[in-house]
Design a protein around this motif. Structure first.
Motif, PDB file in Angstrom:
ATOM      1  N   PRO A  46       0.852  -1.198   0.000  1.00 50.67           N
ATOM      2  CA  PRO A  46       0.000   0.000   0.000  1.00 50.67           C
ATOM      3  C   PRO A  46       0.883   1.242   0.000  1.00 50.67           C
ATOM      4  CG  PRO A  46       0.230  -0.835   2.228  1.00 50.67           C
ATOM      5  CD  PRO A  46       0.983  -1.790   1.324  1.00 50.67           C
TER       6      PRO A  46
ATOM      7  N   HIS B 111      15.173 -12.858   7.469  1.00 48.67           N
ATOM      8  CA  HIS B 111      14.602 -14.172   7.767  1.00 48.67           C
ATOM      9  C   HIS B 111      15.383 -14.846   8.879  1.00 48.67           C
ATOM     10  CE1 HIS B 111      14.443 -18.595   7.086  1.00 48.67           C
ATOM     11  NE2 HIS B 111      13.184 -18.377   6.766  1.00 48.67           N
TER      12      HIS B 111
ATOM     13  N   ALA C  11      12.163   0.189  -3.480  1.00 47.97           N
ATOM     14  CA  ALA C  11      10.777  -0.243  -3.294  1.00 47.97           C
ATOM     15  C   ALA C  11      10.012   0.606  -2.276  1.00 47.97           C
ATOM     16  CB  ALA C  11      10.737  -1.717  -2.879  1.00 47.97           C
ATOM     17  N   PHE C  12      10.684   1.555  -1.647  1.00 44.72           N
ATOM     18  CA  PHE C  12      10.041   2.397  -0.632  1.00 44.72           C
ATOM     19  C   PHE C  12      10.246   3.871  -0.982  1.00 44.72           C
ATOM     20  CE2 PHE C  12      10.352   4.408   3.763  1.00 44.72           C
ATOM     21  CZ  PHE C  12       8.997   4.351   4.018  1.00 44.72           C
TER      22      PHE C  12
ATOM     23  N   HIS D 271       4.188   2.115  -5.825  1.00 46.61           N
ATOM     24  CA  HIS D 271       4.743   2.331  -7.170  1.00 46.61           C
ATOM     25  C   HIS D 271       5.288   1.025  -7.749  1.00 46.61           C
ATOM     26  CE1 HIS D 271       7.919   2.704  -4.218  1.00 46.61           C
ATOM     27  NE2 HIS D 271       8.836   2.566  -5.158  1.00 46.61           N
ATOM     28  N   VAL D 272       5.339  -0.026  -6.926  1.00 50.93           N
ATOM     29  CA  VAL D 272       5.836  -1.335  -7.367  1.00 50.93           C
ATOM     30  C   VAL D 272       4.642  -2.267  -7.547  1.00 50.93           C
ATOM     31  CG1 VAL D 272       7.351  -3.279  -6.818  1.00 50.93           C
ATOM     32  CG2 VAL D 272       7.960  -0.962  -6.048  1.00 50.93           C
TER      33      VAL D 272
ATOM     34  N   VAL E   8      14.701  -7.905   2.758  1.00 49.63           N
ATOM     35  CA  VAL E   8      13.952  -9.062   3.229  1.00 49.63           C
ATOM     36  C   VAL E   8      14.844  -9.756   4.248  1.00 49.63           C
ATOM     37  CG1 VAL E   8      12.803 -11.207   2.561  1.00 49.63           C
ATOM     38  CG2 VAL E   8      12.836  -9.252   0.967  1.00 49.63           C
TER      39      VAL E   8
ATOM     40  N   GLN F   1       9.784 -14.131   8.849  1.00 50.07           N
ATOM     41  CA  GLN F   1      10.272 -13.355   7.703  1.00 50.07           C
ATOM     42  C   GLN F   1       9.767 -11.925   7.796  1.00 50.07           C
ATOM     43  OE1 GLN F   1       9.472 -15.217   3.903  1.00 50.07           O
ATOM     44  NE2 GLN F   1       9.678 -13.305   2.763  1.00 50.07           N
TER      45      GLN F   1
ATOM     46  N   ASN G 206       9.358  -8.704   5.355  1.00 51.11           N
ATOM     47  CA  ASN G 206       9.345  -8.451   3.910  1.00 51.11           C
ATOM     48  C   ASN G 206       9.806  -7.052   3.534  1.00 51.11           C
ATOM     49  OD1 ASN G 206       7.919 -10.970   3.272  1.00 51.11           O
ATOM     50  ND2 ASN G 206       6.255 -10.001   4.422  1.00 51.11           N
ATOM     51  N   PHE G 207       9.786  -6.144   4.514  1.00 51.74           N
ATOM     52  CA  PHE G 207       9.876  -4.731   4.136  1.00 51.74           C
ATOM     53  C   PHE G 207      10.636  -3.950   5.200  1.00 51.74           C
ATOM     54  CE2 PHE G 207       8.299  -0.682   2.497  1.00 51.74           C
ATOM     55  CZ  PHE G 207       8.129  -0.944   1.141  1.00 51.74           C
TER      56      PHE G 207
ATOM     57  N   SER H 280       5.321   1.003   4.804  1.00 49.43           N
ATOM     58  CA  SER H 280       4.737   1.395   3.523  1.00 49.43           C
ATOM     59  C   SER H 280       3.306   1.892   3.664  1.00 49.43           C
ATOM     60  CB  SER H 280       4.786   0.223   2.533  1.00 49.43           C
ATOM     61  OG  SER H 280       4.031  -0.874   2.995  1.00 49.43           O
ATOM     62  N   TYR H 281       2.661   1.646   4.798  1.00 45.52           N
ATOM     63  CA  TYR H 281       1.284   2.142   4.956  1.00 45.52           C
ATOM     64  C   TYR H 281       1.224   3.635   4.621  1.00 45.52           C
ATOM     65  CZ  TYR H 281       0.991  -2.045   7.956  1.00 45.52           C
ATOM     66  OH  TYR H 281       1.054  -3.308   8.466  1.00 45.52           O
TER      67      TYR H 281
ATOM     68  N   GLY I  77      17.376 -10.779   1.050  1.00 45.25           N
ATOM     69  CA  GLY I  77      17.001 -10.118  -0.185  1.00 45.25           C
ATOM     70  C   GLY I  77      17.077  -8.617  -0.040  1.00 45.25           C
ATOM     71  N   ARG I  78      17.221  -7.951  -1.176  1.00 48.67           N
ATOM     72  CA  ARG I  78      17.274  -6.477  -1.199  1.00 48.67           C
ATOM     73  C   ARG I  78      16.558  -6.018  -2.465  1.00 48.67           C
ATOM     74  NH1 ARG I  78      21.166  -2.959   1.270  1.00 48.67           N
ATOM     75  NH2 ARG I  78      20.846  -0.837   0.517  1.00 48.67           N
ATOM     76  N   VAL I  79      15.497  -5.251  -2.310  1.00 47.34           N
ATOM     77  CA  VAL I  79      14.709  -4.804  -3.453  1.00 47.34           C
ATOM     78  C   VAL I  79      14.991  -3.322  -3.680  1.00 47.34           C
ATOM     79  CG1 VAL I  79      12.433  -4.733  -4.514  1.00 47.34           C
ATOM     80  CG2 VAL I  79      12.920  -6.450  -2.747  1.00 47.34           C
TER      81      VAL I  79
ATOM     82  N   LEU J 283       3.280   3.948   0.519  1.00 53.21           N
ATOM     83  CA  LEU J 283       4.611   4.379   0.095  1.00 53.21           C
ATOM     84  C   LEU J 283       5.385   3.298  -0.654  1.00 53.21           C
ATOM     85  CD1 LEU J 283       5.559   6.415   3.303  1.00 53.21           C
ATOM     86  CD2 LEU J 283       4.518   7.231   1.176  1.00 53.21           C
ATOM     87  N   GLY J 284       4.716   2.170  -0.910  1.00 50.96           N
ATOM     88  CA  GLY J 284       5.317   1.131  -1.737  1.00 50.96           C
ATOM     89  C   GLY J 284       4.472   0.828  -2.962  1.00 50.96           C
TER      90      GLY J 284
ATOM     91  N   VAL K 218      16.407 -11.072  -6.637  1.00 59.01           N
ATOM     92  CA  VAL K 218      16.936 -10.132  -5.639  1.00 59.01           C
ATOM     93  C   VAL K 218      16.843 -10.698  -4.221  1.00 59.01           C
ATOM     94  CG1 VAL K 218      16.472  -8.094  -7.063  1.00 59.01           C
ATOM     95  CG2 VAL K 218      14.733  -8.879  -5.423  1.00 59.01           C
ATOM     96  N   GLY K 219      16.314 -11.900  -4.102  1.00 59.42           N
ATOM     97  CA  GLY K 219      16.247 -12.504  -2.777  1.00 59.42           C
ATOM     98  C   GLY K 219      15.922 -13.979  -2.869  1.00 59.42           C
TER      99      GLY K 219
END
Lengths: 164, 164
Positions: free
Chosen positions: A74, B161, B146-147, A79-80, B159, B117, B119-120, B33-34, B141-143, A76-77, A140-141
């Protein structure tokens, strides 16, 4: 001569058109985390509740594949984008997953997304991993043992990503 | 002498106890990300709709922190837990996030999860990344980008874990 695939958005009240494929793919228990006995209304909610949308690929009036497109997060993320693809067993090996992927990338761009992320690519689904790589995705992961594969047991999942 | 933290589950109709912290943390736009203007009912649904559960940490009747615990995936991925932690600004630097993390790991084990895990995890939240590493998490992992960080713009997410 094969007629071309036609891809369109499904309204939530049309999800029955995608349901036979969804049910069969999930029942196999080798590619999606959804419970193998997921029911129609749960599937409809997951795949069609806004902002999620379901698209179907039809040929000669028959639904051969479908995909989900939605924001991966949702706020702030958002855009993905995130997407998931399913192809009818009877229609595999015809490049339909590739066509669905290409369509989803175009559709995501059109909707203003600037990247696409897959969160849960089952590592043993090697054909899919290679296909997403051909469509520009990078791994990426890798999350160890995050999937209880129907026949292989605990299986790693991959996170894949590309810019749009 | 400081009284100990007491941690308990919140019922959905008690989410107002966690709401001031949720609202303030999300408004900062630097860790979750909310949407920064997420409303109470959206937050309540996200954090308390089963199988999600919210826990709060209280001292002398005051809520100082809260966390979300839920399966990270449905069905064939529901052996992996997911959690998110929030601490009141006025109570930071007291080790409350660490206490919440330890509690969530115990609680996840008790509920039968075999891994956790995240995720963000926002990559610029270095204190949090180090804290989760001290609690046994590894970056898997590294995206990229994404933020949309409130002050730093597009920011990588991690990410993380660990097995339980």
């Amino acid at each position: 001569m094969t007629n071309p695939l036609s891809i369109r958005v499904l309204r939530p009240d049309e999800f029955e058109h995608a349901w036979p494929i969804f049910r069969a793919v999930v029942a196999e228990g080798d590619t999606y985390s959804y419970a193998p006995d997921t029911d129609l209304e749960t599937a409809r909610a997951l795949w069609t509740t806004p902002p999620a949308r379901t698209y179907v690929a039809e040929r000669d009036g028959e639904v051969l594949g479908c995909y989900l497109l939605k924001p991966n997060q949702p706020g702030l993320g958002d855009h993905v984008a995130n997407a998931g693809y399913m192809v009818a067993r009877s229609a595999r090996g015809q490049g339909i997953a590739s066509t669905l992927c290409a369509h989803s990338l175009d559709e995501a761009r059109r909707q203003g997304f600037t990247a696409m992320q897959y969160n849960f690519v089952v590592s043993t689904n090697e054909g899919a991993v290679r296909l997403w790589q051909r469509h520009g995705f990078q791994i990426v992961g890798r999350v160890p043992g995050a999937f209880r594969h129907a026949t292989r047991g605990l299986t790693d999942i991959l996170v894949m990503h590309r810019l749009l």
